[in-house]
Scaffold this motif. Structure first.
Motif, PDB file in Angstrom:
ATOM      1  N   GLY A  10      33.333  59.885 110.107  1.00  0.00           N
ATOM      2  CA  GLY A  10      34.681  60.102 109.642  1.00  0.00           C
ATOM      3  C   GLY A  10      35.514  60.996 110.542  1.00  0.00           C
ATOM      4  O   GLY A  10      35.043  61.966 111.082  1.00  0.00           O
ATOM      5  N   CYS A  11      36.782  60.625 110.674  1.00  0.00           N
ATOM      6  CA  CYS A  11      37.683  61.407 111.513  1.00  0.00           C
ATOM      7  C   CYS A  11      38.137  62.656 110.779  1.00  0.00           C
ATOM      8  O   CYS A  11      38.709  62.577 109.701  1.00  0.00           O
ATOM      9  CB  CYS A  11      38.885  60.535 111.850  1.00  0.00           C
ATOM     10  N   SER A  12      37.904  63.829 111.350  1.00  0.00           N
ATOM     11  CA  SER A  12      38.272  65.078 110.672  1.00  0.00           C
ATOM     12  C   SER A  12      39.771  65.207 110.497  1.00  0.00           C
ATOM     13  O   SER A  12      40.237  65.913 109.625  1.00  0.00           O
ATOM     14  CB  SER A  12      37.818  66.291 111.479  1.00  0.00           C
ATOM     15  N   ASN A  29      45.426  63.549 117.859  1.00  0.00           N
ATOM     16  CA  ASN A  29      46.200  62.329 117.935  1.00  0.00           C
ATOM     17  C   ASN A  29      45.603  61.177 117.146  1.00  0.00           C
ATOM     18  O   ASN A  29      45.917  60.020 117.410  1.00  0.00           O
ATOM     19  CB  ASN A  29      46.357  61.889 119.380  1.00  0.00           C
ATOM     20  N   CYS A  30      44.694  61.492 116.239  1.00  0.00           N
ATOM     21  CA  CYS A  30      44.145  60.425 115.408  1.00  0.00           C
ATOM     22  C   CYS A  30      45.212  60.007 114.398  1.00  0.00           C
ATOM     23  O   CYS A  30      45.922  60.862 113.879  1.00  0.00           O
ATOM     24  CB  CYS A  30      42.887  60.906 114.698  1.00  0.00           C
ATOM     25  N   PRO A  31      45.348  58.710 114.131  1.00  0.00           N
ATOM     26  CA  PRO A  31      46.393  58.256 113.208  1.00  0.00           C
ATOM     27  C   PRO A  31      46.233  58.892 111.829  1.00  0.00           C
ATOM     28  O   PRO A  31      45.116  59.062 111.354  1.00  0.00           O
ATOM     29  CB  PRO A  31      46.165  56.746 113.122  1.00  0.00           C
ATOM     30  N   ASN A  54      45.619  51.682 121.183  1.00  0.00           N
ATOM     31  CA  ASN A  54      45.349  52.562 122.310  1.00  0.00           C
ATOM     32  C   ASN A  54      44.403  53.685 121.892  1.00  0.00           C
ATOM     33  O   ASN A  54      43.446  54.006 122.580  1.00  0.00           O
ATOM     34  CB  ASN A  54      46.662  53.220 122.737  1.00  0.00           C
ATOM     35  N   HIS A  55      44.719  54.258 120.744  1.00  0.00           N
ATOM     36  CA  HIS A  55      43.883  55.350 120.244  1.00  0.00           C
ATOM     37  C   HIS A  55      42.484  54.852 119.872  1.00  0.00           C
ATOM     38  O   HIS A  55      41.483  55.460 120.238  1.00  0.00           O
ATOM     39  CB  HIS A  55      44.535  56.031 119.050  1.00  0.00           C
ATOM     40  N   LEU A  56      42.422  53.740 119.152  1.00  0.00           N
ATOM     41  CA  LEU A  56      41.115  53.205 118.737  1.00  0.00           C
ATOM     42  C   LEU A  56      40.225  52.915 119.949  1.00  0.00           C
ATOM     43  O   LEU A  56      39.019  53.156 119.913  1.00  0.00           O
ATOM     44  CB  LEU A  56      41.297  51.922 117.921  1.00  0.00           C
ATOM     45  N   ASP A  58      40.045  54.525 122.568  1.00  0.00           N
ATOM     46  CA  ASP A  58      39.520  55.775 123.140  1.00  0.00           C
ATOM     47  C   ASP A  58      38.784  56.658 122.143  1.00  0.00           C
ATOM     48  O   ASP A  58      38.233  57.677 122.529  1.00  0.00           O
ATOM     49  CB  ASP A  58      40.676  56.591 123.743  1.00  0.00           C
ATOM     50  N   CYS A  59      38.820  56.314 120.872  1.00  0.00           N
ATOM     51  CA  CYS A  59      38.260  57.219 119.870  1.00  0.00           C
ATOM     52  C   CYS A  59      37.196  56.487 119.025  1.00  0.00           C
ATOM     53  O   CYS A  59      37.517  55.798 118.056  1.00  0.00           O
ATOM     54  CB  CYS A  59      39.370  57.767 118.974  1.00  0.00           C
ATOM     55  N   PRO A  60      35.915  56.652 119.389  1.00  0.00           N
ATOM     56  CA  PRO A  60      34.844  55.950 118.665  1.00  0.00           C
ATOM     57  C   PRO A  60      34.767  56.343 117.187  1.00  0.00           C
ATOM     58  O   PRO A  60      34.352  55.527 116.361  1.00  0.00           O
ATOM     59  CB  PRO A  60      33.566  56.397 119.378  1.00  0.00           C
ATOM     60  N   VAL A  61      35.197  57.558 116.858  1.00  0.00           N
ATOM     61  CA  VAL A  61      35.135  57.984 115.458  1.00  0.00           C
ATOM     62  C   VAL A  61      36.121  57.176 114.614  1.00  0.00           C
ATOM     63  O   VAL A  61      35.767  56.641 113.557  1.00  0.00           O
ATOM     64  CB  VAL A  61      35.423  59.500 115.313  1.00  0.00           C
ATOM     65  N   CYS A  62      37.350  57.062 115.093  1.00  0.00           N
ATOM     66  CA  CYS A  62      38.337  56.272 114.357  1.00  0.00           C
ATOM     67  C   CYS A  62      37.942  54.798 114.334  1.00  0.00           C
ATOM     68  O   CYS A  62      38.200  54.088 113.364  1.00  0.00           O
ATOM     69  CB  CYS A  62      39.734  56.413 114.968  1.00  0.00           C
ATOM     70  N   ARG A  63      37.328  54.339 115.412  1.00  0.00           N
ATOM     71  CA  ARG A  63      36.895  52.949 115.451  1.00  0.00           C
ATOM     72  C   ARG A  63      35.846  52.702 114.373  1.00  0.00           C
ATOM     73  O   ARG A  63      35.862  51.702 113.681  1.00  0.00           O
ATOM     74  CB  ARG A  63      36.327  52.637 116.829  1.00  0.00           C
TER      75      ARG A  63
HETATM   76 ZN   LIG Z   1      40.641  59.216 116.380  1.00  0.00          ZN
END
Ligand SMILES: [Zn+2]
Lengths: 107, 198
Positions: A10-12, A29-31, A54-56, A58-63
């Motif tokens: 989970g994204c903090s 910068n997580c949505p 773009n964010h997803l 680069d961000c495995p947590v949000c993915r």
């Molecule tokens: Zn993120």
């Protein structure tokens, strides 16, 4: 697809509430929750969708959050215990709306 | 009136402090909240306790209610359906709960190890040059190569056809080859995650 390979869950930035997601946005910068939900519903404007993707990328947590929520949205309804809705309503009625951080969650 | 319009009205009435509206909101969305919480707990915990599920359900609605409904007011109806938004909110709360349990039970050496890992996957990430490929192409490459999804899964997650994924993959690889001066090569850009032809 194996979510278990992710060490962190989970994204903090979106988690832990109290508007923290919105305030902390510039940090990771997580949505935020609205944007994330909008992406899941495919309702964002193209530029906003691009910036989420773009964010997803680069961000495995949000993915991982994205995979998990999409999968749970695709699952059929679960039978909800009958008494649950009533107890939620009662709980709200006896509450005055003042902040009670962590009131219900046992740690 | 669609379910969405109805929800908009109900959310407005809830924010105005209408008890009946709250009861309706709970009845309409308790199923969505319950499902999200049960599935998340089942996934991350060995044992799901019905009391915990109930507590997190209570807490989800309470979260919308307290502080003058500040969380409920933050819902942006132009961006998503309420059911999607409340799914994300309840999952957040379930994850928060699980984290607390895990933190409590994690040996400190594991926490130190994970700090040294640096990344989430603990794997060296290849960097993709910006502006060479589109965000969607980049995302597709990450889903396939970093997360090991196949074309079918990638297509399902992004709600597009498999052919779209193949072509995003193909174009991304082509652009990256050009960027690195590798030319068209032997057209070796067929997707490794393609288990289903056609
Ligand atoms: Zn993120």
């Amino acid at each position: 697809m194996d979510g278990a390979k992710f060490n962190s869950i989970g994204c903090s930035d979106r988690i832990s509430g109290n508007g923290a997601a919105e305030k902390k946005k510039e940090a990771g910068n997580c949505p935020d929750t609205n944007t994330f939900a909008g992406y899941l519903d495919n309702k964002l404007a193209p530029t906003e969708r691009d910036s989420v993707e773009n964010h997803l990328a680069d961000c495995p947590v949000c993915r991982n959050d994205f995979y998990e929520i999409r999968m749970l949205m695709d699952q059929g309804a679960k039978e909800t215990p009958e008494a649950l809705a009533d107890s939620v309503k009662n709980n709200l009625q006896t509450h005055d709306g003042a902040p009670t951080p962590g009131r219900k969650i046992k740690i | 009136m669609t379910k969405n319009n109805v929800t908009e009205e109900i959310v407005k009435d809830c924010i105005d402090g209408n008890d009946v509206a709250w009861a309706i909101l709970v009845d309409m969305y308790i199923g969505v909240v319950y499902k999200a919480i049960v599935l998340v707990l089942n996934k991350y915990l060995d044992h799901t306790d019905e009391h915990d599920v109930n507590d997190i359900c209570q807490n989800t609605f309470l979260k919308l209610f307290i502080n003058n409904c500040s969380v409920l007011k933050s819902y942006d109806q132009n961006k998503s359906k309420f059911s999607t938004w409340i799914t994300v909110v309840s999952r957040n709360l379930a994850i928060d709960y699980i984290r607390k349990i895990k933190e409590k039970n994690t040996p400190i050496s594991d926490i130190v190890d994970s700090l040294h890992m640096g990344g989430v996957t603990g794997r060296e990430k290849i960097s993709v040059p910006e502006d060479v490929i589109s965000p969607r192409q980049h995302l597709v490459l990450r889903m396939i190569y970093d997360d090991g999804l196949d074309v079918e899964e990638t297509a399902r997650f992004l709600s597009v056809k498999r052919q779209t994924i193949r072509s995003l993959h193909h174009r991304a690889i082509k652009k990256l080859r050009e960027h690195y001066g590798l030319g068209a090569g032997q057209e070796k850009s067929s997707c490794p995650a393609d288990t289903t032809q056609s």
